[in-house]
Design an enzyme around this catalytic site. Structure first.
Site, PDB file in Angstrom:
ATOM      1  N   LYS A  52       0.753  -1.184   0.107  1.00 48.94           N
ATOM      2  CA  LYS A  52       0.032   0.124   0.002  1.00 48.94           C
ATOM      3  C   LYS A  52       0.832   1.269   0.045  1.00 48.94           C
ATOM      4  O   LYS A  52       0.568   2.212  -0.893  1.00 48.94           O
ATOM      5  CB  LYS A  52      -0.925   0.198   1.193  1.00 48.94           C
ATOM      6  CG  LYS A  52      -2.002   1.012   1.115  1.00 48.94           C
ATOM      7  CD  LYS A  52      -3.087   1.021   2.328  1.00 48.94           C
ATOM      8  CE  LYS A  52      -3.807  -0.328   2.082  1.00 48.94           C
ATOM      9  NZ  LYS A  52      -4.655  -0.805   3.277  1.00 48.94           N
ATOM     10  N   ARG A 122      -3.787   3.052   8.478  1.00 47.13           N
ATOM     11  CA  ARG A 122      -3.987   1.710   8.065  1.00 47.13           C
ATOM     12  C   ARG A 122      -2.636   0.841   7.854  1.00 47.13           C
ATOM     13  O   ARG A 122      -1.592   1.537   7.697  1.00 47.13           O
ATOM     14  CB  ARG A 122      -4.563   1.877   6.495  1.00 47.13           C
ATOM     15  CG  ARG A 122      -5.680   2.799   6.338  1.00 47.13           C
ATOM     16  CD  ARG A 122      -6.136   2.951   4.832  1.00 47.13           C
ATOM     17  NE  ARG A 122      -7.198   3.881   4.356  1.00 47.13           N
ATOM     18  CZ  ARG A 122      -8.313   3.521   4.123  1.00 47.13           C
ATOM     19  NH1 ARG A 122      -8.640   2.189   4.145  1.00 47.13           N
ATOM     20  NH2 ARG A 122      -9.651   4.342   3.908  1.00 47.13           N
ATOM     21  N   GLY A 131      -8.686  -7.062   4.702  1.00 48.88           N
ATOM     22  CA  GLY A 131      -9.405  -7.255   5.875  1.00 48.88           C
ATOM     23  C   GLY A 131      -8.818  -8.020   6.937  1.00 48.88           C
ATOM     24  O   GLY A 131      -9.426  -8.119   8.181  1.00 48.88           O
ATOM     25  N   MET A 133      -5.986  -7.013   8.710  1.00 51.32           N
ATOM     26  CA  MET A 133      -5.475  -6.254   9.755  1.00 51.32           C
ATOM     27  C   MET A 133      -6.259  -5.015  10.269  1.00 51.32           C
ATOM     28  O   MET A 133      -7.291  -4.892   9.543  1.00 51.32           O
ATOM     29  CB  MET A 133      -3.984  -5.899   9.441  1.00 51.32           C
ATOM     30  CG  MET A 133      -3.110  -7.094   9.517  1.00 51.32           C
ATOM     31  SD  MET A 133      -1.349  -6.614   9.210  1.00 51.32           S
ATOM     32  CE  MET A 133      -1.410  -6.418   7.388  1.00 51.32           C
ATOM     33  N   ARG A 372      -3.685  -1.471  -6.121  1.00 52.68           N
ATOM     34  CA  ARG A 372      -2.898  -2.624  -5.738  1.00 52.68           C
ATOM     35  C   ARG A 372      -3.187  -3.647  -6.806  1.00 52.68           C
ATOM     36  O   ARG A 372      -4.460  -3.420  -7.496  1.00 52.68           O
ATOM     37  CB  ARG A 372      -3.133  -3.256  -4.555  1.00 52.68           C
ATOM     38  CG  ARG A 372      -4.333  -3.581  -4.245  1.00 52.68           C
ATOM     39  CD  ARG A 372      -4.815  -4.050  -3.121  1.00 52.68           C
ATOM     40  NE  ARG A 372      -6.350  -4.129  -2.781  1.00 52.68           N
ATOM     41  CZ  ARG A 372      -6.778  -4.554  -1.338  1.00 52.68           C
ATOM     42  NH1 ARG A 372      -5.963  -4.546  -0.446  1.00 52.68           N
ATOM     43  NH2 ARG A 372      -8.387  -4.568  -1.572  1.00 52.68           N
ATOM     44  N   HIS A 490     -15.933  -7.988   1.394  1.00 53.13           N
ATOM     45  CA  HIS A 490     -15.098  -8.609   2.122  1.00 53.13           C
ATOM     46  C   HIS A 490     -15.271 -10.004   1.395  1.00 53.13           C
ATOM     47  O   HIS A 490     -14.343 -10.652   0.958  1.00 53.13           O
ATOM     48  CB  HIS A 490     -15.085  -8.545   3.473  1.00 53.13           C
ATOM     49  CG  HIS A 490     -14.225  -9.786   4.406  1.00 53.13           C
ATOM     50  ND1 HIS A 490     -14.565 -11.075   4.568  1.00 53.13           N
ATOM     51  CD2 HIS A 490     -13.040  -9.869   4.595  1.00 53.13           C
ATOM     52  CE1 HIS A 490     -13.703 -11.642   4.983  1.00 53.13           C
ATOM     53  NE2 HIS A 490     -12.605 -10.988   4.943  1.00 53.13           N
ATOM     54  N   SER A 815      13.360 -41.934  -9.085  1.00 50.51           N
ATOM     55  CA  SER A 815      12.136 -41.174  -8.805  1.00 50.51           C
ATOM     56  C   SER A 815      12.124 -41.278  -7.459  1.00 50.51           C
ATOM     57  O   SER A 815      12.007 -41.981  -6.611  1.00 50.51           O
ATOM     58  CB  SER A 815      10.886 -41.896  -9.330  1.00 50.51           C
ATOM     59  OG  SER A 815       9.875 -41.084  -9.113  1.00 50.51           O
ATOM     60  N   THR A 818       8.508 -38.532  -2.667  1.00 56.25           N
ATOM     61  CA  THR A 818       8.451 -37.836  -1.337  1.00 56.25           C
ATOM     62  C   THR A 818       7.462 -37.663  -0.499  1.00 56.25           C
ATOM     63  O   THR A 818       7.635 -37.258   0.802  1.00 56.25           O
ATOM     64  CB  THR A 818       8.540 -36.209  -2.095  1.00 56.25           C
ATOM     65  OG1 THR A 818       7.352 -36.157  -2.802  1.00 56.25           O
ATOM     66  CG2 THR A 818       9.888 -35.723  -2.692  1.00 56.25           C
ATOM     67  N   CYS A 882       7.723 -38.409  -7.959  1.00 58.32           N
ATOM     68  CA  CYS A 882       6.253 -38.676  -8.155  1.00 58.32           C
ATOM     69  C   CYS A 882       5.561 -38.822  -6.684  1.00 58.32           C
ATOM     70  O   CYS A 882       4.563 -39.318  -6.735  1.00 58.32           O
ATOM     71  CB  CYS A 882       6.501 -40.377  -8.585  1.00 58.32           C
ATOM     72  SG  CYS A 882       7.056 -41.556  -7.488  1.00 58.32           S
ATOM     73  N   TYR A 902      11.925 -34.228 -14.320  1.00 59.21           N
ATOM     74  CA  TYR A 902      10.312 -34.152 -14.690  1.00 59.21           C
ATOM     75  C   TYR A 902       9.755 -34.112 -13.051  1.00 59.21           C
ATOM     76  O   TYR A 902      10.580 -34.690 -12.426  1.00 59.21           O
ATOM     77  CB  TYR A 902      10.096 -35.383 -15.590  1.00 59.21           C
ATOM     78  CG  TYR A 902      10.099 -36.789 -14.762  1.00 59.21           C
ATOM     79  CD1 TYR A 902       9.149 -37.229 -13.984  1.00 59.21           C
ATOM     80  CD2 TYR A 902      11.089 -37.734 -15.189  1.00 59.21           C
ATOM     81  CE1 TYR A 902       9.075 -38.453 -13.363  1.00 59.21           C
ATOM     82  CE2 TYR A 902      11.224 -38.749 -14.629  1.00 59.21           C
ATOM     83  CZ  TYR A 902      10.385 -39.270 -13.658  1.00 59.21           C
ATOM     84  OH  TYR A 902      10.296 -40.577 -13.517  1.00 59.21           O
TER      85      TYR A 902
END
Length: 923
Positions: A52, A122, A131, A133, A372, A490, A815, A818, A882, A902
């Site tokens: 802002k 503000r 909205g 804060m 913004r 909002h 591969s 995870t 993967c 990949y």
């Protein structure tokens, strides 16, 4: 504990944690940057001034009519938390000098009994947090200055209206006058409603000056009774209180929740913007509004927004009154509308993006209060980016960076089925604020929506208007419906950012929180009843309405022609740009031909993970699988596996055909065997009868296979080493399917990639690779065909990552799994982590869910070790991922940076991965 008390408690915890963890820094050399006739900042100082403050400075620099003010930097916020909520010693002097600068520019005096200067205070974080804060308006009013404002303006009602607003805001935000229990109304709103009822008016602006003076007395009495302190009359005491409140709101519950959802670091802090007040509530020559340079719901290039005559900005955003569309301003204030049209074009040319801006017209004069990059729906993000390129404001690469990767998935959201809509009961129509279709249970509170979502249901949050306190419910709900508020309220703003279906300002809908009912005319729906909303048209239907595939899906499946769908054309354009820019390949996780075809239609370049265990649960297969598991010796196991072989071969043939020669990585059997066995008595008895054995044998075998920790037990390559005949059968099915594809009339040159799971020792892979290579030779000899294939492994245990150099001597590809690498690396079960992850996120021990977004500092280091080790042995080693992280944009950026070839993800995430991979390459 009430929501307000919980907010305070969370804020205190957050503040303590920030103070404890933050690094000590020196007092900022410069705490304040001014904007106006003297402008120190610019948009380049966003990290220091917040979004802002940076944009206010930039608007002032390009000559737009910005009321003068100053920004207290984010460094001061950091200092504030590090030093027990104290300020730099230089801040008081700097602030008084900056107030004096505003006074000089405007010819007004802060706290004076003639021509008083009033201020707004503000927040302003680097990333917009609408909205979340706190804000204070009309600061500087007291019992003396309000009289001066009344005399100067010639409008006593206006002056006292400003004063009562200020007291209400200050009493709430700074002095802590809040509801005392869950069902309590906002205390100041309750006072206002009571007085309006007494004097017989409906709207706030119908109150007279005398009415407002009475309201002010009641507000002050309320503050005194609740806080034991009087409302402050000293204007600098007011200013310090407001500044402290804005800094403190960085750690309120809703701000913390918002930061967690959007991965905004706590250490960024917020700036505070102090600006001279201009007034949209002085009478009928005044207005205030929020506008967008394009439609934020669908991206169309139209002047879009809304305003209120004789109102302040909070009235528009809060949704208390349903405002007028901006087009009507052309009739009521033609000069202001014409000036805004010029500003709209200037803002887009300068910022090169769709802008969301706030303005006030004070007695015919236009002022710009904020701009913004506007929050927009996924559809709008894509359309705006594509059309800005056509207009030559930006290039293709910049366009790709302006579309949040997750946004592309919103073009694939379901729409209401045309046949179902014809049968549905239309209740009402509101303002379309978030496109898509949503059906779910009516929920009047955030808590109810969360409860429905947690139980696996679908919720539609129905509110008169939403507030930041509803954020949890908005996150949980599939759709949001409000009876008041416009497209800049909002509800609309947050829904657009979250890509939630949203309908606002449905004035025919009457919501009664006490009775828990939603009424339209004679139709009364209760909480828990089904309701359906169309955020594209604004239509609201009673009951559940069936959905249909998106326009994009309909084109991809051949049900619609590409030229008939602009949405598809936008999707196709962005995907083609992304594919040119990205370096990472994108595969899919698929176990069936149907999944594979869907993924290919969405741009998948291969299968990165086929989970073979999913194939064992259909029809008779589970019986044969159980027969194999319950076998007493190898001969019996081989007999059962022989029955499974044709099913597996048929599955792999279907996958290879669906993928048309694209790479297919097939993971050998991974889960522990007990997962395939029945555990309740009736299922055990049924299995015993089908196999012709005693139920006691089944029970004994199930018991023998039980493991204390199956995730770390007899599974993956450990099964193949214990029972090589399982590996042999699966390898044979894969290679016979490949051979069959080579002998088709139109041969498909399949290159299968056989993946051995859970390898932590190089010899484990050597053991299984030997079986696979032997079977491959047998099949090629028997079928008289030669084909290429690869043998690799899934790196999913830490030892596999650490010893990757040794494993790569045998492996032709890695591969990274995870999902399990996160579980084994962190020592956390993803099935059980939910019991504490919420607390870990709240306290910022673990800001993100590590099962959704890769833990780069921990698990990520294991991936890096695996990459480095593997490629130190084989420079051309193929590397992929993967796990579920393969569809997460921030994780994809990490995988790009560490040099994977990949990523592989679920079919619906393929477009997201393609765009995220392009963005990673462009960074």
């Amino acid at each position: 504990m009430s929501a307000k008390k919980a907010t305070k408690k969370t804020a205190r915890k957050g503040a303590r944690k920030t103070a404890k963890r933050a690094k000590r820094v020196a007092t900022p050399k410069k705490s304040i940057y001014e904007f106006g006739k003297k402008t120190d900042g610019s948009s380049k100082l966003r990290n220091l001034l917040g979004g802002k403050g940076a944009n206010l400075a930039e608007m002032a620099r390009i000559g737009l009519p910005v009321p003068p003010g100053f920004t207290i930097t984010t460094e001061v916020c950091t200092f504030f938390y590090e030093n027990g909520r104290k300020y730099p010693t230089t801040l008081d002097k700097e602030m008084r000098q900056s107030v004096a600068s505003i006074e000089k520019q405007l010819g007004k005096k802060f706290g004076a009994s003639k021509k008083p200067l009033l201020l707004s205070v503000r927040s302003g974080a680097r990333e917009s947090m609408p909205g979340m804060m706190d804000t204070i308006l009309n600061l500087g009013l007291n019992d003396k200055t309000v009289e001066a404002l009344a005399e100067e303006s010639g409008n006593a009602a206006f002056a006292y209206d400003c004063y009562r607003r200020f007291i209400g805001m200050y009493g709430d935000v700074v002095m802590g006058v809040q509801p005392q229990h869950e069902n309590d109304h906002e205390p100041f709103d309750a006072c206002l409603d009571e007085l309006k009822k007494e004097v017989g008016v409906e709207l706030d602006n119908q109150l007279t000056a005398d009415d407002l003076k009475e309201l002010i007395k009641r507000y002050k009495a309320l503050i005194k009774s609740r806080t034991k302190s009087a409302f402050p009359q000293d204007v600098y005491e007011q200013l310090w209180g407001a500044v402290g409140a804005v800094f403190s709101s960085w750690q309120n519950e809703r701000a913390i929740l918002y930061r967690q959802k959007y991965n905004i670091p706590a250490e960024w802090g917020t700036a505070v913007n102090v600006q001279a007040m201009v007034f949209g509530n002085m009478g009928d020559t005044c207005a205030t509004g929020v506008a967008f340079t394009r439609d934020p719901a669908n991206g169309e290039k139209v002047f879009y927004g809304e305003y209120l005559i004789n109102a302040q900005g909070e009235d528009v955003v809060a949704g208390i009154r349903t405002p007028n569309p901006i087009a009507k301003l052309k009739e009521e204030m033609p000069a202001a509308h014409a000036e805004l049209e010029k500003v709209r074009k200037q803002l887009e040319r300068h910022f090169k993006d769709m802008q969301d801006f706030e303005f006030t017209v004070e007695e015919g004069k236009l002022y710009m209060l904020q701009t913004r990059n506007g929050k927009r729906t996924g559809l709008a993000a894509v359309r705006i980016a594509v059309e800005l390129v056509k207009e030559r404001l930006i290039n293709q690469k910049v366009a790709l960076t302006k579309i949040p990767a997750d946004s592309i998935s919103s073009l694939l959201v379901a729409v209401f089925d045309e046949k179902a809509i014809k049968k549905a009961k239309l209740l009402a129509t509101g303002l379309p604020a978030g496109p898509g279709a949503a059906s779910g249970k009516i929920c009047f509170t955030a808590e109810k929506a969360e409860g429905v979502a947690k139980s696996g249901g679908h919720a539609v949050l129905c509110r008169v208007e939403t507030t930041p306190e509803d954020l949890r419910g908005m996150i949980a709900a599939d759709g949001i419906l409000t009876s008041r508020g416009g497209v800049s309220s909002h509800a609309a703003l947050v829904a657009r950012q979250m890509n939630k279906v949203c309908v606002c300002g449905a004035s025919d809908v009457v919501i009664n929180y006490g009775a828990r009912t939603l009424t339209v005319g004679k139709t009364v729906l209760k909480e828990g009843d089904d309701i359906s909303i169309d955020g594209t048209t604004g239509e609201i239907y009673a009951g559940h309405v069936d959905t249909a595939p998106s326009e994009v899906d309909q084109v991809l499946s051949g049900k619609k022609k590409p030229e008939s769908s602009y949405t598809y054309q936008l999707f196709d354009q962005v995907m083609s740009w992304a594919d040119k820019a990205r370096k990472l390949g994108v595969r899919t996780n698929a176990d069936s031909p149907e999944q594979a075809k869907n993924a290919v239609a969405l741009g998948a370049e291969g299968i990165g993970l086929c989970r073979t265990e999913h194939m064992f649960f259909e029809g008779d297969r589970i019986t044969y699988m159980r027969q194999m598991i319950l076998s007493s010796d190898e001969n019996e196991r081989r007999a059962a596996l022989k029955k499974l072989l044709p099913f597996q071969r048929r599955d792999f043939t279907g996958l290879f055909k669906a993928m048309g020669g694209r790479p297919v990585t097939i993971r050998l059997l991974d889960p522990p065997l007990h997962e395939f066995l029945p555990h309740d008595e009736s299922a055990k008895r049924e299995l015993a009868n089908s196999l012709g054995v005693d139920i006691d044998i089944i029970t004994e075998r199930v018991h023998a296979l039980h493991e204390a920790n199956p995730m770390l037990g007899h599974r993956g390559c450990r099964l193949g080493i214990s029972y090589p005949e399982i590996t042999e059968m699966q390898a044979r099915a894969i290679f016979e399917a490949a051979a069959a594809c080579y002998k088709l009339k139109k041969p498909i040159k399949v290159v299968p990639e056989v993946m051995v799971p859970l390898v932590g020792f190089a010899d484990e892979l050597k053991n299984q690779a030997a079986v696979i290579h032997r079977v491959a030779e047998e099949v090629m000899t028997a079928k008289k065909v030669k084909f290429k294939y690869l043998v690799g492994t899934m790196i999913e245990v830490p030892r596999g990552a650490v010893t990757a150099d040794e494993i790569a001597e045998t492996a032709e590809f890695f591969s990274f799994g995870t999902n399990d690498l996160t579980q084994t690396g962190l020592g956390m079960s993803r099935d059980d982590a939910g019991s504490f992850l919420g607390k870990y996120k709240e306290t910022e021990i673990m800001p993100q869910n590590p099962f959704a977004s890769i833990d780069t500092k921990g698990v990520g280091k294991l991936v890096e070790l695996g990459v480095k080790g593997g490629r130190s042995t084989k420079k051309d080693l193929k590397l992929g991922i993967c796990g579920e992280h393969g569809g997460d944009p921030s994780s994809i950026e990490f995988f790009h940076n560490v040099g994977l070839d990949y990523v592989s993800c679920s079919p619906p995430r393929v477009p997201v991965a393609r765009l995220a991979a392009a963005q990673a390459a462009l960074k």
